[in-house]
Design a protein around this motif. Structure first.
Motif, PDB file in Angstrom:
ATOM      1  N   SER A   1     -10.006  -5.925  -1.240  1.00  0.00           N
ATOM      2  CA  SER A   1     -10.192  -5.745   0.203  1.00  0.00           C
ATOM      3  C   SER A   1     -10.586  -4.309   0.531  1.00  0.00           C
ATOM      4  O   SER A   1     -10.942  -4.006   1.654  1.00  0.00           O
ATOM      5  CB  SER A   1      -8.920  -6.134   0.961  1.00  0.00           C
ATOM      6  N   THR A   2     -10.471  -3.408  -0.440  1.00  0.00           N
ATOM      7  CA  THR A   2     -10.898  -2.029  -0.239  1.00  0.00           C
ATOM      8  C   THR A   2     -12.222  -1.838  -0.972  1.00  0.00           C
ATOM      9  O   THR A   2     -12.323  -2.175  -2.149  1.00  0.00           O
ATOM     10  CB  THR A   2      -9.857  -1.063  -0.827  1.00  0.00           C
TER      11      THR A   2
ATOM     12  N   ASP B   1      -4.133  -1.171  -0.969  1.00  0.00           N
ATOM     13  CA  ASP B   1      -3.105  -2.151  -1.326  1.00  0.00           C
ATOM     14  C   ASP B   1      -3.419  -2.667  -2.734  1.00  0.00           C
ATOM     15  O   ASP B   1      -4.352  -3.441  -2.908  1.00  0.00           O
ATOM     16  CB  ASP B   1      -3.103  -3.302  -0.313  1.00  0.00           C
TER      17      ASP B   1
ATOM     18  N   ASN C   1      -2.170  -4.847  -4.451  1.00  0.00           N
ATOM     19  CA  ASN C   1      -2.101  -6.294  -4.595  1.00  0.00           C
ATOM     20  C   ASN C   1      -3.443  -6.944  -4.313  1.00  0.00           C
ATOM     21  O   ASN C   1      -3.706  -8.048  -4.755  1.00  0.00           O
ATOM     22  CB  ASN C   1      -1.090  -6.876  -3.603  1.00  0.00           C
ATOM     23  N   ASP C   2      -4.239  -6.258  -3.504  1.00  0.00           N
ATOM     24  CA  ASP C   2      -5.477  -6.862  -3.026  1.00  0.00           C
ATOM     25  C   ASP C   2      -6.550  -5.784  -3.030  1.00  0.00           C
ATOM     26  O   ASP C   2      -7.032  -5.347  -2.003  1.00  0.00           O
ATOM     27  CB  ASP C   2      -5.233  -7.403  -1.607  1.00  0.00           C
TER      28      ASP C   2
ATOM     29  N   PRO D   1      -7.294   5.748   5.086  1.00  0.00           N
ATOM     30  CA  PRO D   1      -6.874   4.385   4.762  1.00  0.00           C
ATOM     31  C   PRO D   1      -6.096   4.354   3.451  1.00  0.00           C
ATOM     32  O   PRO D   1      -6.263   5.209   2.604  1.00  0.00           O
ATOM     33  CB  PRO D   1      -8.192   3.624   4.603  1.00  0.00           C
ATOM     34  N   SER D   2      -5.249   3.340   3.361  1.00  0.00           N
ATOM     35  CA  SER D   2      -4.464   3.231   2.145  1.00  0.00           C
ATOM     36  C   SER D   2      -4.972   2.054   1.327  1.00  0.00           C
ATOM     37  O   SER D   2      -5.651   1.172   1.829  1.00  0.00           O
ATOM     38  CB  SER D   2      -2.997   3.036   2.511  1.00  0.00           C
TER      39      SER D   2
ATOM     40  N   ALA E   1       0.804  -1.222   0.000  1.00  0.00           N
ATOM     41  CA  ALA E   1       0.000   0.000   0.000  1.00  0.00           C
ATOM     42  C   ALA E   1       0.836   1.271   0.000  1.00  0.00           C
ATOM     43  O   ALA E   1       0.283   2.360   0.098  1.00  0.00           O
ATOM     44  CB  ALA E   1      -0.920  -0.011   1.211  1.00  0.00           C
TER      45      ALA E   1
END
Lengths: 194, 595
Positions: free
Chosen positions: B294-295, B288, B290-291, B285-286, B177
């Motif tokens: 999840s956000t 990521d 890669n994923d 929030p940051s 992130a």
């Protein structure tokens, strides 16, 4: 025929028949050709055979080489993937999140005010201060800045521990979770006096 | 004799007829093959004897200003299955005896290797078969990594022959992130979907090449027949001005405070004052990359570029700088500041907290963040001039970086200001800004009055050495005079030493200029009891190198700029450490706040 033509006596120039007959000879005997040598045949046939065999071998060798090249190229590709996989792993454990997780596991804290030691005269430049555990902004866990690639990777500084695999979220507390209690140490809503 | 010759002639005729017929047939066939069906047959033969392959052109990397990899391309694998062939398999166990493994068990092994649930894989197979009983293709998993691929190859060797792997290309973000929302992310097709991955897609995307070869029956390229028909063109490497280490620390810092204060979100920016290069955009929030899943999709944004807010008192130094530049005030200009100020036009201005009458200088107005003082001094300038100054500082113009989804602040034309807005725009209410606009305005102040276009990208370099998208030599625009900038920075220095939050802000040995802001927010016409808490400033104050801004939305425990102040201090400390800024050797500015 002119009138002046000279009449020659008949037969003055009559050809004389020359009837000397050619001598009759027997067909000369042909000298017998030498017998062909076996070696030449062997060489010729052998040569042809050798060429055929060589051609075959070459072709086999070449196609074998093609398979070998193919196998080696495949191996090269696989090794390339391996190398990439390993270098990715290296990059992941070089990430600041991983280093921070290791540092926090050791109980390290962030340095305070910087100060410099000047080499030329040994003077201290700046105001040195010890790093403190309690900072005005309490340093949260290293997983606040997510990195799903290192989730669950074992720490190098503390055997048995690993990066929290569940804390790879977005960097803030779960809104459903109970809010943290007000920290009197760090959070009183008034100017602090030291 | 006659009879004989007749039979001969007949035989000859028959023979000729036969020959003509046969030749005719061959001619017809020849024409058929060579002319009529020529293309079709050639294609078919080529198909059997030649192969073609795609030469993948990797998507370019994204690196930070020091070359640290932020986004890179990796080889990944898609796992597919032939559903109609899924059946029990036989394999030889360690004792050399052949055993039968039930299909479900074999599929469970595949599931374990790919990290999926066995029932999910079974469902994929069942669904494919339900659609088409002779289905021989279904995707089990996309983009698995090399170690998974190895495990699958191992399974295949041990008898699970009905699974297949296919090479594909993926994206990896080794630093997770760190600057995630800025770097952005890609979709399953590897094309940019957010952030700079999207904005710089043309730089990053490569062009795949083609190769052709003759092949044997078992698909091995014949030696010497491979011809590259089209060279692949790899994508360019995008270099950012961001420093990933600094960015990480600031993200950790702001996320810690967001957590500690129960805030909605927070951001920090660091900009090089003299070049306009952005060195860090930290957000919590940051994201990521890669994923991404999840956000939540509405959270996948850069708040610095995409969120607008009323900044509050961080505007006061800009008002002060405008007044000094126009010759309408000096740091020593005097004003009598009460808790309330009711000017003749009917507006009503009050300070954040009740207080006794104060005799303040302009410096004192900044130190105590006096709204009433600012209002009385700001009256000296016409709204048109003040609008022009704010406009020149860049409010309402976005950053010029064309970040995907970037918002513009809203600075209404001065003619539209009502009586209250006429005053509130002096101290940052009634005007919307984005975080990046605020950073840009402070860059102008810190660069001693000269505004530079902000820069986020160093350039896009290709393997052949060409570099594109290098920003033009920035053209500086003078917003305020050097004297006005220096005096304003000096007053902001006294905010750090004399103001509310000096305990949280002061860094021994260093001269720091800063101003706090507590922005009120009105949602659906209701004044909220939470605020945008912010700090903006520069270090070192006498000749600024770096501009730092901090914004926190809705901190709950310190509901004012007090939440942002310690974050600002820690951020400045990190900038000092990162760039080795030496302690100041000159005494700090001294502007008395009262008279």
């Amino acid at each position: 025929m002119s009138a002046t033509a000279v009449r020659l006596p008949h037969g003055a120039f009559a050809p004389t028949p020359q009837t000397t007959p050619r001598p009759v000879r027997a067909v000369p005997a042909v000298s017998p050709s030498p017998r062909p040598k076996l070696a030449y045949a062997v060489v010729a046939i052998g040569g042809v055979l050798a060429m055929v065999v060589a051609q075959l071998l070459l072709s086999v060798g070449l196609s074998q080489g093609a398979y070998e090249i193919s196998a080696l190229q495949q191996q090269q590709t696989t090794l390339g993937w391996q190398q990439q996989s390993a270098s990715d792993d290296l990059l992941e454990v070089s990430s600041p999140q991983y280093i921070a997780a290791n540092a926090q596991a050791l109980g390290m804290v962030i340095n305070g005010t910087p100060a410099y030691l000047r080499l030329s005269d040994g003077a201290v430049v700046g105001v040195p201060a010890a790093a403190a555990t309690e900072t005005e902004v309490p340093v949260g866990p290293s997983t606040l800045v997510g990195n799903s690639l290192i989730a669950g990777v074992p720490l190098v500084t503390v055997p048995g521990a690993s990066v929290d695999p569940n804390a790879t979220g977005t960097g803030v507390a779960d809104p459903a979770a109970p809010v943290a209690p007000v920290s009197l140490e760090n959070g009183i809503p008034a100017p602090q006096t030291r | 004799m006659v009879k004989h010759s007749l039979s001969t002639r007949r035989r000859v005729a028959v023979a000729i007829l036969c020959v003509v017929t046969i030749v005719g047939a061959f001619v017809v066939r020849l024409v058929d093959i060579q002319v009529v069906r020529a293309d079709q047959l050639v294609t078919a033969s080529l198909e059997k004897t030649s192969g073609a392959g795609t030469l993948y052109a990797p998507r370019g990397n994204i690196v930070d200003t020091n070359g640290v990899l932020l986004a890179g391309s990796v080889t990944l694998f898609d796992v597919t299955i032939s559903p109609k062939d899924v059946d029990d398999i036989t394999r030889t166990d360690e004792n050399g005896e052949s055993v039968t493994v039930p299909a479900a068990e074999a599929l469970a092994e595949v599931a374990a290797a790919t990290g999926k649930k066995p029932e999910d894989l079974e469902k994929i197979v069942e669904d494919a078969l339900a659609k088409d009983a002779s289905a021989n293709f279904a995707i089990l998993a996309r983009g698995v990594d090399y170690s998974t691929y190895q495990a699958l190859v191992e399974l295949k060797k041990r008898g699970t022959w009905w699974i297949y792997t296919q090479q594909t290309s993926g994206r990896t973000y080794p630093n997770g992130a760190v600057a995630g929302a800025i770097v952005g992310y890609v979709g399953t097709d590897n094309a940019g979907l957010g952030g700079l991955e999207l904005a710089q897609d043309t730089c990053l995307t490569g062009k795949n090449g083609q190769q052709a070869f003759q092949r044997s029956k078992d698909n091995v390229a014949l030696p010497g027949t491979t011809v590259v028909t089209k060279e692949p063109e790899p994508g360019g490497e995008l270099q950012l001005t961001i420093d990933s280490d600094l960015n990480w620390y600031l993200q950790q810092l702001v996320a810690s405070q967001v957590l500690a204060q129960g805030a909605k979100w927070g951001t920090i920016t660091v900009t090089e004052a003299k070049t306009g290069k952005i060195r860090a955009i930290a957000e919590a929030p940051s994201l990521d990359p890669n994923d991404v899943s999840s956000t939540a999709s509405e959270e996948r944004r850069s708040r610095v570029f995409q969120d607008r807010f009323e900044p509050g008192s961080v505007f006061k130094p800009l008002t002060a700088a405008s007044l000094i530049d126009a010759g309408l005030a000096t740091p020593a200009s005097q004003v009598v500041a009460d808790y309330r100020y009711k000017p003749e036009n009917g507006a009503s201005i009050k300070d954040a907290l009740p207080h006794e009458r104060q005799h303040l200088t302009l410096a004192g107005v900044l130190q105590t963040s006096s709204n009433t003082g600012t209002s009385q001094l700001g009256e000296k300038m016409s709204p048109e001039d003040r609008y022009n100054y704010l406009d020149a500082f860049g409010f309402g113009h976005a950053s010029g970086l064309n970040f995907p989804g970037e918002q513009k602040g809203v600075l209404h034309p001065w003619q539209e200001w009502d009586n209250q807005t006429y005053y509130t725009t002096m101290f940052g209410q009634g005007v919307d800004v984005t975080g990046i606009e605020l950073a840009s305005a402070y860059q102008a102040l810190a660069n001693l009055g000269e505004k530079l276009p902000l820069q986020l990208i160093e350039g896009c370099s290709y393997p052949d050495g060409t570099v594109t998208q290098v920003p033009e030599q920035p053209k500086a625009e003078r917003v305020i005079s050097e004297k006005a900038a220096l005096e304003t920075l000096g007053m902001m220095e006294t905010v750090v030493t004399e103001g509310f939050w000096s305990e949280s802000l002061e860094i021994p040995g260093y001269r720091v200029a800063a101003k706090s802001g507590t922005g009120e927010q009105i949602i659906n016409g209701i004044l909220q009891d939470t605020f945008y808490s912010s700090m903006a400033g520069a270090v070192p104050a006498d000749d600024p190198e770096y501009v730092v801004t901090v914004t926190l939305k809705d901190p709950l425990y310190k509901r004012s700029s007090a939440a942002a102040a310690p974050v600002f201090k820690e951020a400045v400390l990190q900038v000092i450490k990162k760039y080795g800024i030496p302690p100041s050797t000159t005494p700090g500015a001294s502007y008395p706040g009262t008279y």
